[in-house]
Scaffold this motif. Structure first.
Motif, PDB file in Angstrom:
ATOM      1  N   PHE A   1       0.360  -6.977   5.663  1.00  0.00           N
ATOM      2  CA  PHE A   1       0.289  -6.858   4.208  1.00  0.00           C
ATOM      3  C   PHE A   1       0.408  -8.240   3.559  1.00  0.00           C
ATOM      4  CE2 PHE A   1       2.033  -2.225   3.867  1.00  0.00           C
ATOM      5  CZ  PHE A   1       0.787  -1.735   4.242  1.00  0.00           C
ATOM      6  N   HIS A   2       1.343  -9.024   4.039  1.00  0.00           N
ATOM      7  CA  HIS A   2       1.544 -10.378   3.522  1.00  0.00           C
ATOM      8  C   HIS A   2       0.265 -11.209   3.654  1.00  0.00           C
ATOM      9  CE1 HIS A   2       3.571 -14.237   2.743  1.00  0.00           C
ATOM     10  NE2 HIS A   2       2.880 -14.699   3.778  1.00  0.00           N
ATOM     11  N   ALA A   3      -0.429 -11.038   4.767  1.00  0.00           N
ATOM     12  CA  ALA A   3      -1.655 -11.795   5.013  1.00  0.00           C
ATOM     13  C   ALA A   3      -2.846 -11.243   4.251  1.00  0.00           C
ATOM     14  CB  ALA A   3      -1.962 -11.804   6.509  1.00  0.00           C
ATOM     15  N   GLY A   4      -2.712 -10.051   3.689  1.00  0.00           N
ATOM     16  CA  GLY A   4      -3.832  -9.445   2.992  1.00  0.00           C
ATOM     17  C   GLY A   4      -4.899  -8.898   3.907  1.00  0.00           C
ATOM     18  N   VAL A   5      -4.530  -8.518   5.144  1.00  0.00           N
ATOM     19  CA  VAL A   5      -5.524  -8.043   6.105  1.00  0.00           C
ATOM     20  C   VAL A   5      -5.368  -6.556   6.424  1.00  0.00           C
ATOM     21  CG1 VAL A   5      -5.778 -10.310   7.148  1.00  0.00           C
ATOM     22  CG2 VAL A   5      -4.081  -8.731   8.091  1.00  0.00           C
ATOM     23  N   LEU A   6      -4.518  -5.844   5.698  1.00  0.00           N
ATOM     24  CA  LEU A   6      -4.286  -4.420   5.954  1.00  0.00           C
ATOM     25  C   LEU A   6      -4.087  -3.716   4.619  1.00  0.00           C
ATOM     26  CD1 LEU A   6      -3.934  -2.582   8.528  1.00  0.00           C
ATOM     27  CD2 LEU A   6      -1.474  -2.735   8.114  1.00  0.00           C
ATOM     28  N   ASP A   7      -4.675  -2.514   4.498  1.00  0.00           N
ATOM     29  CA  ASP A   7      -4.529  -1.712   3.282  1.00  0.00           C
ATOM     30  C   ASP A   7      -3.581  -0.538   3.454  1.00  0.00           C
ATOM     31  OD1 ASP A   7      -6.516  -3.162   1.730  1.00  0.00           O
ATOM     32  OD2 ASP A   7      -8.030  -2.179   2.982  1.00  0.00           O
ATOM     33  N   VAL A   8      -3.472  -0.027   4.684  1.00  0.00           N
ATOM     34  CA  VAL A   8      -2.695   1.189   4.936  1.00  0.00           C
ATOM     35  C   VAL A   8      -1.859   0.997   6.184  1.00  0.00           C
ATOM     36  CG1 VAL A   8      -2.791   3.683   5.322  1.00  0.00           C
ATOM     37  CG2 VAL A   8      -4.567   2.573   3.930  1.00  0.00           C
ATOM     38  N   GLY A   9      -0.559   1.265   6.074  1.00  0.00           N
ATOM     39  CA  GLY A   9       0.331   1.184   7.220  1.00  0.00           C
ATOM     40  C   GLY A   9       1.157   2.446   7.344  1.00  0.00           C
ATOM     41  N   PHE A  10       1.711   2.654   8.536  1.00  0.00           N
ATOM     42  CA  PHE A  10       2.593   3.799   8.776  1.00  0.00           C
ATOM     43  C   PHE A  10       3.935   3.283   9.261  1.00  0.00           C
ATOM     44  CE2 PHE A  10       4.519   7.059  11.463  1.00  0.00           C
ATOM     45  CZ  PHE A  10       4.505   8.140  10.593  1.00  0.00           C
ATOM     46  N   GLY A  11       5.026   3.831   8.711  1.00  0.00           N
ATOM     47  CA  GLY A  11       6.348   3.392   9.132  1.00  0.00           C
ATOM     48  C   GLY A  11       7.404   4.417   8.791  1.00  0.00           C
ATOM     49  N   ALA A  12       8.596   4.188   9.304  1.00  0.00           N
ATOM     50  CA  ALA A  12       9.723   5.080   9.025  1.00  0.00           C
ATOM     51  C   ALA A  12      10.351   4.698   7.684  1.00  0.00           C
ATOM     52  CB  ALA A  12      10.729   5.003  10.169  1.00  0.00           C
TER      53      ALA A  12
ATOM     54  N   PHE B   1      22.782  12.571  10.743  1.00  0.00           N
ATOM     55  CA  PHE B   1      22.118  12.095   9.530  1.00  0.00           C
ATOM     56  C   PHE B   1      20.628  11.995   9.829  1.00  0.00           C
ATOM     57  CE2 PHE B   1      23.885   8.332  11.733  1.00  0.00           C
ATOM     58  CZ  PHE B   1      22.713   7.654  12.045  1.00  0.00           C
ATOM     59  N   ARG B   2      19.819  11.953   8.774  1.00  0.00           N
ATOM     60  CA  ARG B   2      18.371  12.008   8.932  1.00  0.00           C
ATOM     61  C   ARG B   2      17.809  10.705   9.497  1.00  0.00           C
ATOM     62  NH1 ARG B   2      14.658  14.360   4.387  1.00  0.00           N
ATOM     63  NH2 ARG B   2      13.268  14.073   6.178  1.00  0.00           N
ATOM     64  N   ASP B   3      16.838  10.842  10.404  1.00  0.00           N
ATOM     65  CA  ASP B   3      16.170   9.666  10.960  1.00  0.00           C
ATOM     66  C   ASP B   3      14.697   9.961  11.240  1.00  0.00           C
ATOM     67  OD1 ASP B   3      16.184  11.344  13.156  1.00  0.00           O
ATOM     68  OD2 ASP B   3      17.187   9.951  14.512  1.00  0.00           O
ATOM     69  N   ASP B   4      14.155  10.998  10.595  1.00  0.00           N
ATOM     70  CA  ASP B   4      12.872  11.552  11.025  1.00  0.00           C
ATOM     71  C   ASP B   4      11.706  11.292  10.099  1.00  0.00           C
ATOM     72  OD1 ASP B   4      14.160  13.328   9.110  1.00  0.00           O
ATOM     73  OD2 ASP B   4      12.554  14.750   9.542  1.00  0.00           O
ATOM     74  N   GLY B   5      11.914  10.691   8.954  1.00  0.00           N
ATOM     75  CA  GLY B   5      10.844  10.552   7.983  1.00  0.00           C
ATOM     76  C   GLY B   5       9.787   9.549   8.405  1.00  0.00           C
ATOM     77  N   GLY B   6       8.542   9.820   8.040  1.00  0.00           N
ATOM     78  CA  GLY B   6       7.445   8.887   8.293  1.00  0.00           C
ATOM     79  C   GLY B   6       6.612   8.716   7.037  1.00  0.00           C
ATOM     80  N   ASN B   7       6.286   7.473   6.695  1.00  0.00           N
ATOM     81  CA  ASN B   7       5.580   7.171   5.456  1.00  0.00           C
ATOM     82  C   ASN B   7       4.220   6.533   5.704  1.00  0.00           C
ATOM     83  OD1 ASN B   7       7.869   7.716   3.562  1.00  0.00           O
ATOM     84  ND2 ASN B   7       8.802   5.998   4.640  1.00  0.00           N
ATOM     85  N   ILE B   8       3.236   6.930   4.912  1.00  0.00           N
ATOM     86  CA  ILE B   8       2.033   6.132   4.741  1.00  0.00           C
ATOM     87  C   ILE B   8       2.269   5.277   3.499  1.00  0.00           C
ATOM     88  CG2 ILE B   8      -0.414   6.178   4.124  1.00  0.00           C
ATOM     89  CD1 ILE B   8      -0.027   6.921   6.974  1.00  0.00           C
ATOM     90  N   TYR B   9       2.190   3.961   3.641  1.00  0.00           N
ATOM     91  CA  TYR B   9       2.453   3.092   2.496  1.00  0.00           C
ATOM     92  C   TYR B   9       1.410   1.993   2.416  1.00  0.00           C
ATOM     93  CZ  TYR B   9       5.028   0.035   5.839  1.00  0.00           C
ATOM     94  OH  TYR B   9       5.401  -0.767   6.895  1.00  0.00           O
ATOM     95  N   VAL B  10       1.218   1.505   1.202  1.00  0.00           N
ATOM     96  CA  VAL B  10       0.120   0.572   0.930  1.00  0.00           C
ATOM     97  C   VAL B  10       0.603  -0.506  -0.024  1.00  0.00           C
ATOM     98  CG1 VAL B  10      -1.590   2.421   1.219  1.00  0.00           C
ATOM     99  CG2 VAL B  10      -0.753   1.856  -1.073  1.00  0.00           C
ATOM    100  N   PRO B  11      -0.018  -1.688   0.002  1.00  0.00           N
ATOM    101  CA  PRO B  11       0.306  -2.706  -1.004  1.00  0.00           C
ATOM    102  C   PRO B  11      -0.169  -2.258  -2.384  1.00  0.00           C
ATOM    103  CG  PRO B  11      -0.943  -3.635   0.853  1.00  0.00           C
ATOM    104  CD  PRO B  11      -1.036  -2.146   0.958  1.00  0.00           C
TER     105      PRO B  11
END
Length: 365
Positions: A98-109, A241-251
């Motif tokens: 994202f910092h480099a401007g080479v990705l639009d969509v990422g997946f993470g917890a 406690f919860r540890d299971d969430g997954g996000n699609i996130y974008v700049p």
């Protein structure tokens, strides 16, 4: 509390880690820092999402499982834009991309979107998933080194624990220490980023470089016990406690581009369909992706598929926001970062899109 940095990569992980690190570093160096330029003339983040995708729009997506599902179902040919797939996974690498401007969509917890904002990269969450049986299942467990002499979580006092500030594993460590009544200064946190496959942490455990580490409760944990259990390695569950969430996130820069915003709206719809498809076809995913594409033995492939084939895509994000806020409130004070309002991380224009698609797909089966 002592914070240590690993002096070398554990055996077996250096070539891949070095290659990924160099690749991302080169992208950062040569690509424009697009996130640094405010999108003053673009689509407002409060404006309705556009319906029309103009010609020539490209989305650069870094989620290998989603890629396989899209291509397997032919969805990448149905969408009115081009997808460029990237083998960029895991919070630290997505943030760098994202910092480099080479990705639009990422997946993470839970933590990567938060950490990106703390690093000065405005991002928004546009889709969320969780375990359908999250009340009884954990995504992570603690791997214990063979000679660490840790039988309960209270035995973590005085031990060396792997810690990655930009990943959900950091949240798991901090919340576990609090639940066990252990102060940060009573342990040594060894700063060591976790790989997607978990090899960095499990190799460090096996070699005795660390005493404990949060590792994936899927094949990573099973392999660790299979390989090193005879030497005394063990697994401990963390407190409830919860540890299971997954996000699609974008700049935010992607959302400020009207064409990309329209494309993201469609992408999230198909991503929701994809989650429903995975739930309904775990064997197909195991054989096609994990066995054929990734080269895992079929038994191991089935383990991996089972851990992502029982997910829920909620139509409302109140629970997701509370989940992210808990991560912020846990890590912020411990890492000296400012408090964020988790609701501001979510682009609620997308709130029902993936959930509606997943529900419709389930109803049509």
């Amino acid at each position: 509390m002592a914070l240590a940095t690993a002096s070398r990569w554990p055996r077996g992980s250096a070539p891949l880690a070095l290659f990924v690190g160099i690749s991302i570093a080169l992208l950062v160096f040569f690509a424009p820092a697009r996130h640094a330029v405010a999108a003053k003339a673009g689509l407002a983040l409060t404006a309705p999402l556009p319906d029309r995708v103009p010609p020539g729009i490209v989305l650069r997506v870094g989620d290998p499982v989603t890629r396989w599902v899209f291509e397997h179902n032919g969805w990448d040919k149905k969408v009115p834009f081009r997808i460029e797939w990237a083998e960029i996974t895991g919070g630290p690498d997505v943030t760098e991309a994202f910092h480099a401007g080479v990705l639009d969509v990422g997946f993470g917890a839970s933590v990567p979107p938060i950490h990106a904002v703390w690093m000065g990269i405005p991002v928004r969450i546009i889709a969320f998933r969780e375990y359908a049986d999250r009340e009884s299942r954990q995504a992570y467990v603690f791997g214990i080194a063979p000679k660490a002499n840790i039988k309960t979580l209270s035995d973590l006092r005085g031990k060396r624990i792997a810690f990655s500030p930009s990943q959900v594993q950091a949240q798991i460590v901090i919340e576990t220490l609090k639940a066990a009544g252990i102060r940060r200064e009573e342990v040594t946190l060894v700063e060591l980023p976790s790989s997607i496959g978990g090899d960095v942490y499990t190799n460090a455990l096996a070699s005795g470089a660390i005493d404990a580490a949060p590792i994936r409760a899927d094949l990573v944990a099973q392999r660790y016990i299979r390989d090193f259990g005879p030497r005394g390695a063990r697994i401990l569950r963390h407190p409830p406690f919860r540890d299971d969430g997954g996000n699609i996130y974008v700049p935010e820069t992607a959302l400020a581009d009207p064409g990309k915003a329209a494309a993201l709206r469609i992408f999230v719809h198909y991503w929701g369909l994809g989650q429903a498809w995975i739930n309904a076809h775990p064997e197909e995913l195991a054989r096609g992706y994990y066995a054929t594409k990734r080269g895992l033995p079929l038994a191991d492939a089935r383990v991996m598929a089972s851990y992502i084939a029982n997910v829920s895509v909620p139509r409302t994000w109140d629970g997701a926001i509370a989940y992210e806020q808990a991560a912020i409130d846990t890590l912020g004070p411990e890492t000296k970062r400012p408090r964020l309002d988790a609701a501001a991380l979510f682009d609620r224009r997308f709130e029902t899109i993936a959930g509606d698609a997943a529900a419709a797909a389930k109803g049509n089966r």
